[in-house]
Design an enzyme around this catalytic site. Structure first.
Site, PDB file in Angstrom:
ATOM      1  N   ASP A 178      -0.121   5.173   0.838  1.00  0.00           N
ATOM      2  CA  ASP A 178      -0.459   6.045   2.003  1.00  0.00           C
ATOM      3  C   ASP A 178      -0.724   5.191   3.420  1.00  0.00           C
ATOM      4  O   ASP A 178      -1.312   4.381   3.756  1.00  0.00           O
ATOM      5  CB  ASP A 178      -1.781   6.880   1.934  1.00  0.00           C
ATOM      6  N   ASP A 180       0.857  -1.041  -0.079  1.00  0.00           N
ATOM      7  CA  ASP A 180      -0.064   0.218   0.030  1.00  0.00           C
ATOM      8  C   ASP A 180       0.928   1.170  -0.069  1.00  0.00           C
ATOM      9  O   ASP A 180       2.138   1.118   0.439  1.00  0.00           O
ATOM     10  CB  ASP A 180      -0.833  -0.174   1.322  1.00  0.00           C
TER      11      ASP A 180
END
Length: 241
Positions: free
Chosen positions: A21, A19
């Protein structure tokens, strides 16, 4: 500290999907500032950064919708989304930075397989253009063979479409793959795709991991090298399954 619910066999793991953020980079201030700029533009009350951070993870459309209080006027939501994206495009790197320890862990992971490094990719729910721009601008580009965003496929995480595309591109099997993320969205994506999962508590939404426990939970970026480095796993007693 590393908390293990299920061992991830580093010796057979070939693909790591990250991922963006809250996992690789801390982008909460730039996202919050962009949301508040949108709210000011439409004469709405600004929101605290912590509130906005709790809305991050499901992609820009949902972030904007939640920040507006989930209005029924869909055309207004779309207009506000365009304003937010335009503002964020110009301010996405004002304060966003790579978490301390991430690059060192990525270096260690790459060198831990005796000349056969893990393949690594990014799968974010953030739109793909700013995702790739952030990865490149912050010096993370060389680590990843692919960066996909929330609009790269017909659906976003936790739908497994993005993972399935990366499995095919990398030429690996689900059981050879793990996803690393800071929210339940990433853990549910792993379950839906049949891959391993690592949750990180230093990110934007660690509270969501309580309801979706990952295979392994870590508290600091440097622990990624411990989880996916074969020598380190052996030292800590991680056993192949």
């Amino acid at each position: 500290m590393i908390h293990k619910n299920r061992s991830i066999p580093a010796h057979t793991t070939r693909l790591l999907i990250f991922d963006l953020d809250g996992t690789l980079v801390d982008s909460r201030v730039d996202l919050a500032n962009s949301i508040n700029a949108m709210l000011r533009h439409y004469d709405r009350h600004e929101l605290p950064n912590d509130v906005i951070s709790s809305y991050i993870g499901n992609g820009a459309p949902m972030l904007v919708r939640r920040s507006l209080g989930d209005p029924d006027d869909e055309s207004f939501v779309q207009e506000a989304l365009l304003y937010f994206l335009s503002y964020y495009r110009e301010h996405k790197l004002d304060t966003t930075y790579v978490y301390a320890g991430i690059k060192e862990s990525l270096d260690a992971i790459q060198s831990s397989r005796h000349g056969q490094p893990h393949k690594m990719a990014v799968l974010s729910n953030k739109p793909v253009v700013p995702s790739r721009a952030i990865v490149d601008a912050l010096g993370l580009g060389p680590y990843f063979f692919q960066v996909y965003g929330g609009n790269s496929f017909h659906t976003k995480k936790p739908d497994p479409a993005g993972v399935q595309a990366l499995l095919e591109e990398a030429g690996v099997q689900a059981e050879e793959t793990a996803i690393i993320g800071d929210s339940d969205i990433d853990i549910l994506t792993a379950r839906n795709a049949g891959i391993y999962s690592v949750g990180v508590t230093y990110g934007l939404a660690p509270h969501t991991l309580a309801d979706a426990p990952p295979d392994v939970l870590i508290d600091h970026p440097h622990e990624l090298a411990t989880v996916f480095g074969e020598r380190e796993q052996s030292r800590l007693g991680f056993k192949p399954e």
